[in-house]
Design a protein around this motif. Sequence first.
Motif, mmCIF file in Angstrom:
data_model
loop_
_atom_site.group_PDB
_atom_site.id
_atom_site.type_symbol
_atom_site.label_atom_id
_atom_site.label_comp_id
_atom_site.label_asym_id
_atom_site.label_seq_id
_atom_site.Cartn_x
_atom_site.Cartn_y
_atom_site.Cartn_z
ATOM 1 N N ALA A 1 0.844 -1.200 0.000
ATOM 2 C CA ALA A 1 0.000 0.000 0.000
ATOM 3 C C ALA A 1 0.877 1.247 0.000
ATOM 4 O O ALA A 1 0.594 2.214 -0.709
ATOM 5 N N GLU A 2 1.953 1.197 0.770
ATOM 6 C CA GLU A 2 2.885 2.314 0.817
ATOM 7 C C GLU A 2 3.481 2.574 -0.556
ATOM 8 O O GLU A 2 3.533 3.714 -1.034
ATOM 9 N N TYR A 3 3.912 1.501 -1.214
ATOM 10 C CA TYR A 3 4.504 1.640 -2.541
ATOM 11 C C TYR A 3 3.495 2.236 -3.528
ATOM 12 O O TYR A 3 3.806 3.145 -4.288
ATOM 13 N N GLU A 4 2.279 1.706 -3.507
ATOM 14 C CA GLU A 4 1.200 2.179 -4.386
ATOM 15 C C GLU A 4 0.945 3.681 -4.190
ATOM 16 O O GLU A 4 0.894 4.447 -5.133
ATOM 17 N N TYR A 5 0.759 4.041 -2.934
ATOM 18 C CA TYR A 5 0.418 5.422 -2.600
ATOM 19 C C TYR A 5 1.581 6.359 -2.940
ATOM 20 O O TYR A 5 1.398 7.373 -3.615
ATOM 21 N N CYS A 6 2.785 5.983 -2.499
ATOM 22 C CA CYS A 6 3.937 6.874 -2.683
ATOM 23 C C CYS A 6 4.306 7.045 -4.150
ATOM 24 O O CYS A 6 4.719 8.131 -4.561
ATOM 25 N N SER A 7 4.143 6.002 -4.955
ATOM 26 C CA SER A 7 4.504 6.156 -6.361
ATOM 27 C C SER A 7 3.526 7.092 -7.066
ATOM 28 O O SER A 7 3.912 7.857 -7.956
#
Length: 207
Positions: free
Chosen positions: A59-65
């Motif tokens: 989720a972090e990767y999805e949001y941050c990208s």
Amino acid sequence: ATFEDANGTPLSAIAEAFEELSKSVKSGNSNALQLKPFCEACSLVSVLFGSLGIAFKFAEYEYCSKVRDLVEASEIYGTLHNILDIDVRNDTVKTPGSLSRNLRRVRQGIDLIRALFENFLCSDYFSLKEAASTAYAQVCAPYHTWAVRTAVSAGMCALPTREQLLLKLNETDESAEKEMRRYIKASHPVIEYIDKLYVSRNICLDW
Ligand code: 1PZ
């Protein structure tokens, strides 16, 4: 650069940043919201992921990208409203990876936090898991695939407890309540502003 204010906690920095955004939104100029401060505020939210454990890495990767794509676009486009105008012209508003689509997803992220904080402060929910599961079901689940919803509900079981979360965020019950209320109040007009960008261009919000 430091985003910390007097209280110096991650939550107070998030609340402060959204209060600034809400001020520009309320200034009345409908082109008022600049991408750069918007993205800076949205980036601050990502510290919360660090408190959630390994299960929410994706989720972090999805949001941050998605926030990063918007940061990169900020030099060229300047305002949120320009992003919508370009994608409307190119018919790419809902195209995967487009800036308008990424903005829609980031908006769902900040609304998810809003719902989570509301549930966190509401005595109906005893655990962080309950508060987070309900917030997710309300705000994001309707727009996510079955695979994502399944992964999220598995990840919920690995969430810390309320007390562990407060400790990690360097807050007490009282200080967290104060900062969460500030965020809830300030994020509301910002979320509404973003929704209007779509609705005023005849784009419905069912995606
Ligand atoms: C203490 C806080 C506990 C809250 C826990 C809630 C966690 C929810 C996790 C949501 C995971 C969603 C992961 C993947 C979503 C993707 O399907 C979409 C794809 O968009 P597309 O590329 O098709 O346009 N991606 C998103 O919606 C990006 C943003 C999702 C993450 C929002 C989380 C916000 C912050 C949570 C709290 C830290």
